[in-house]
Enzyme design. Structure first.
Site, PDB file in Angstrom:
ATOM      1  N   GLU A   2       0.852  -1.188   0.000  1.00  0.00           N
ATOM      2  CA  GLU A   2       0.000   0.000   0.000  1.00  0.00           C
ATOM      3  C   GLU A   2       0.888   1.239   0.000  1.00  0.00           C
ATOM      4  OE1 GLU A   2      -3.199  -0.067  -0.229  1.00  0.00           O
ATOM      5  OE2 GLU A   2      -3.545  -2.195   0.144  1.00  0.00           O
ATOM      6  N   TYR A  54       4.240  -4.132  -8.881  1.00  0.00           N
ATOM      7  CA  TYR A  54       2.925  -4.647  -9.295  1.00  0.00           C
ATOM      8  C   TYR A  54       3.005  -5.311 -10.668  1.00  0.00           C
ATOM      9  CZ  TYR A  54       0.201  -2.583  -5.498  1.00  0.00           C
ATOM     10  OH  TYR A  54      -0.354  -2.304  -4.281  1.00  0.00           O
ATOM     11  N   ARG A  87      -7.421  12.361  -7.964  1.00  0.00           N
ATOM     12  CA  ARG A  87      -7.868  11.790  -9.231  1.00  0.00           C
ATOM     13  C   ARG A  87      -9.335  12.112  -9.517  1.00  0.00           C
ATOM     14  NH1 ARG A  87      -7.679   5.324  -7.698  1.00  0.00           N
ATOM     15  NH2 ARG A  87      -9.419   5.280  -6.251  1.00  0.00           N
TER      16      ARG A  87
END
Ligand SMILES: *[C@@H]1O[C@H](CO)[C@@H](O)[C@H](O)[C@H]1NC(C)=O
Ligand SMILES: *[C@@H]1O[C@H](CO)[C@@H](O)[C@H](O)[C@H]1NC(C)=O
Ligand SMILES: *[C@@H]1O[C@H](CO)[C@@H](O)[C@H](O)[C@H]1NC(C)=O
Length: 370
Positions: free
Chosen positions: A129, A160, A197
């Site tokens: 995270e 990732y 975002r």
């Protein structure tokens, strides 16, 4: 003269015999040793430590257990002498004990601080995270010896996703995706107005239509439907939930896999350039305003030639996603012998929340697009 000469020859011959016997003995012993070990040990004879490394996972991340039957690291990833275990009674013999942060943060798991730590055992703090979602780590000062994270400055870096070079002569897939019906897509489950975002999405949607999928607008996509859906879009908003150093999640790699050009919002452009090919993504920070970005996307979708150039990286690279926890754990063994002999995170909180950009190795040469 000749008598002396014969004596010398005799001495020399006896000496040679003894030497030969010695060498033969050494060779025999060496052969015995070699026949009891696997071929890999010979290849890796430079590594002095040829014993098994035991990695103890104290509990499964997200409570999703996976099989540890057999020699998992060898069978799945061809990593030798790496034992993954999860039985607590093996604690005394574990070389590394791994703790996933989320369960500690939520309180469903605890560190075994009451157990005596064997000398040389390392405790690993594992988290994928961003610092905004790791909780308070002050309590973990002077406990952990290593970090496992997406960050490139972690002891074990597990991104990732990543790009691997394509084998030469491999089958040539269609470089440029066809069949686009939507200009811009976004998939969002975790929608909050305070996210940067969200503001960018709203502004962009006022300039060009953005089709939104996911739990938030009430059109959740199954795992199977995700990539085919994204593939119908010219552009995919790979917007991270928080902005942090190296925090580039599966969103970028999903776009690459599906054949949509990622429009990224996250760490600075330089972080992306270190892990992704130039001219393969569009960074929100490249534009003076979201309005300019919207106009740019509209024009790019109509310019087939320039749009297609965003996929030229596919000739050299293929996407590899990190999707199995066991892979990250096995990776510890690959680096085990080069870990520092003694290391303690005296202030894990400071390490985690450190968002300053550090110089890094540039993976892709800067070809000057930005
Ligand atoms: C293109 O999209 C249409 C409708 O979404 C679909 O029926 C068709 O099979 C697609 N063609 C290709 C080549 O993917
Ligand atoms: C051992 O050597 C082989 C072949 O040289 C290599 O592929 C492998 O990664 C090495 N393993 C370790 C743990 O160093
Ligand atoms: C790991 O950290 C503990 C706790 O600070 C320390 O006592 C131990 O020496 C460290 N071990 C290694 C191998 O660095």
């Amino acid at each position: 003269m000749t008598v002396l000469g014969t004596k010398k020859t005799c001495l020399l011959l006896s000496f040679l015999c003894v030497l030969l016997l010695c060498l033969f003995n050494i060779w025999l012993r060496g052969f015995q040793v070699l026949t009891t070990i696997k071929p890999f040990d010979i290849l890796n004879s430079s590594s002095s430590n040829n014993r098994n490394v035991t990695i103890l996972l104290w509990y499964w991340p997200n409570n999703k257990p996976m099989s540890l039957e057999g020699d998992v690291c060898w069978d799945l990833y061809r990593i030798p002498r790496c034992k993954l275990v999860n039985q607590h009674f093996l604690f005394p013999s574990a070389d590394v004990v791994v703790f996933h942060n989320r369960e500690l943060m939520e309180g469903s798991q605890k560190l075994p601080l009451d157990l005596p730590r064997p000398q040389g055992q390392r405790w690993a703090w594992m988290s994928f995270e961003s610092p905004a979602h790791t909780g308070h780590l002050q309590q973990y000062a002077n406990i952990f010896n290593m970090t496992i994270s997406y960050r490139r400055d972690a002891d074990i870096t597990v991104p990732y996703g990543e790009l691997l070079p394509k084998e030469a002569g491999g089958h040539l897939e269609e470089d440029v995706p066809l069949n686009k019906s939507t200009l811009v897509c976004w998939v969002v489950s975790n929608f909050h107005n305070y996210h940067k975002r969200t503001a960018v999405y709203k502004e962009l949607n006022a300039v060009v239509p953005v089709k939104v999928y996911g739990k938030w607008p009430g059109s959740a996509l199954s795992n199977e439907a995700l990539l085919p859906t994204i593939s119908q879009c010219y552009f995919y908003l790979a917007f991270e939930n928080s902005i942090a150093k190296d925090y580039i999640t599966e969103k970028l790699w999903n776009a690459y896999q599906s054949g949509a050009v990622p429009v990224v919002l996250g760490p600075p452009i330089s972080d992306y350039k270190d892990v992704a090919p130039p001219n393969s993504f569009i960074h929100v920070d490249q534009f003076a305003s979201v309005r300019v970005l919207g106009k740019f996307l509209q024009e790019l979708a109509e310019d087939k030639k320039t749009y297609n150039e965003y996929f030229s990286w596919k000739q050299q690279w293929k996407v590899k996603m990190f999707s199995d926890w066991r892979e990250g754990l096995c990776k510890i063994c690959v680096q085990y012998n080069s870990l520092p002999q003694h290391k303690v995170y005296s202030d894990l909180q400071a390490w985690d929340k450190d968002n300053t950009y550090k110089a890094s190795i540039v993976f892709f040469p800067n070809t000057g697009f930005f």
